[in-house]
Scaffold this active site. Structure first.
Site, PDB file in Angstrom:
ATOM      1  NE  ARG A   1       0.957   1.046  -4.139  1.00 39.82           N
ATOM      2  CZ  ARG A   1       0.636   2.292  -4.216  1.00 39.82           C
ATOM      3  NH1 ARG A   1       0.630   2.953  -5.245  1.00 39.82           N
ATOM      4  NH2 ARG A   1      -0.129   3.024  -2.945  1.00 39.82           N
TER       5      ARG A   1
ATOM      6  CB  ILE B   1      -0.971   0.211   0.964  1.00 40.50           C
ATOM      7  CG1 ILE B   1      -0.263  -0.062   2.484  1.00 40.50           C
ATOM      8  CG2 ILE B   1      -1.974  -1.202   1.219  1.00 40.50           C
ATOM      9  CD1 ILE B   1      -1.105   0.388   3.555  1.00 40.50           C
ATOM     10  CB  SER B   2       4.285   1.936   1.175  1.00 40.57           C
ATOM     11  OG  SER B   2       5.231   3.110   0.902  1.00 40.57           O
ATOM     12  N   PRO B   3       3.035   4.095  -1.642  1.00 38.46           N
ATOM     13  CG  PRO B   3       1.531   5.913  -1.728  1.00 38.46           C
ATOM     14  CD  PRO B   3       2.111   4.967  -0.868  1.00 38.46           C
TER      15      PRO B   3
END
Length: 219
Positions: free
Chosen positions: A16, A11-13
């Site tokens: 990603r 979920i961490s941009p």
């Protein structure tokens, strides 16, 4: 080849952004999940690797690097078969790095300043000022795209990965109106056509949005 290990969670941009870079480079790596909500980033073992206790963290056979922007630059410089993702041309690189700093200081911070209080303290009230910061960031991003398909011109770069990972998560707080931001909308759709985009970014972004969508009250 060195053994690469990336520590993070989907979920961490910023995580990603690194996943997008690794997939684009087609470099083998191990991905180790670090659950921040369970405090796994504050264990003695993790703090020895990254005293700032943040993700992503890259371990390249003992070389430890954190901050997604630094990781992405390092990966392309070391493992890229060309410099397309991170051009060596000084003018192009300066423009690209401006976009990275924009992501770090403006785009991602507009997201982080809302999400961190929620994840760690369950704060659901958001001052209008923080929403306005996101809207302001959208305006800059729309302008940066100009008439180009990507942030630095005709080819995708790590600037697109870093800013794209953040921008694809921000609809958790403020939707991207395709009429108001047609260039951002087209750019994200273009990134979505990359063969590795769904696995490296879309799934995590969708999960992030699902967690945060409609939980905030603007005051």
């Amino acid at each position: 080849m060195s053994k690469l290990v990336l520590y993070g969670l989907d979920i961490s941009p910023p995580v990603r952004a690194c996943l997008l870079t690794l997939r684009a480079l087609d470099v083998p790596f191990e991905y180790k999940i670090v659950d921040l909500l369970k405090g796994e980033h504050r264990t003695e073992e993790f703090l020895e690797k990254n005293p700032q206790h943040t993700v992503p963290l890259l371990d390249d056979d003992g070389t430890l690097i954190w901050d997604s922007h630094a990781i992405c630059c390092y990966l392309v410089d070391k493992y890229g078969k060309s410099d397309d993702l991170y051009p060596k041309d000084l003018v192009k690189r300066a423009k690209l790095e401006q976009r990275l700093y924009f992501d770090a200081s403006v785009l991602f911070m507009s997201l982080r300043n809302i999400s961190v209080p929620y994840f760690y303290k369950k704060v659901t009230t958001v001052p209008q000022e923080k929403i306005d910061n996101i809207i302001d960031a959208y305006g800059h991003l729309e302008n940066f795209l100009g008439d180009s398909p990507y942030l630095i011109g005709d080819t995708v770069t790590i600037a697109d990965f870093c800013c794209g990972a953040t921008a694809s998560s921000l609809p958790a707080m403020v939707s991207i109106d395709p009429e108001k931001y047609p260039k951002i909308t087209a750019w994200l759709a273009r990134l979505g056509e990359l063969p590795y985009y769904k696995e490296a970014n879309a799934k995590g972004a969708e999960e992030y949005i699902a967690i945060l969508k409609d939980v905030f009250t603007i005051v």
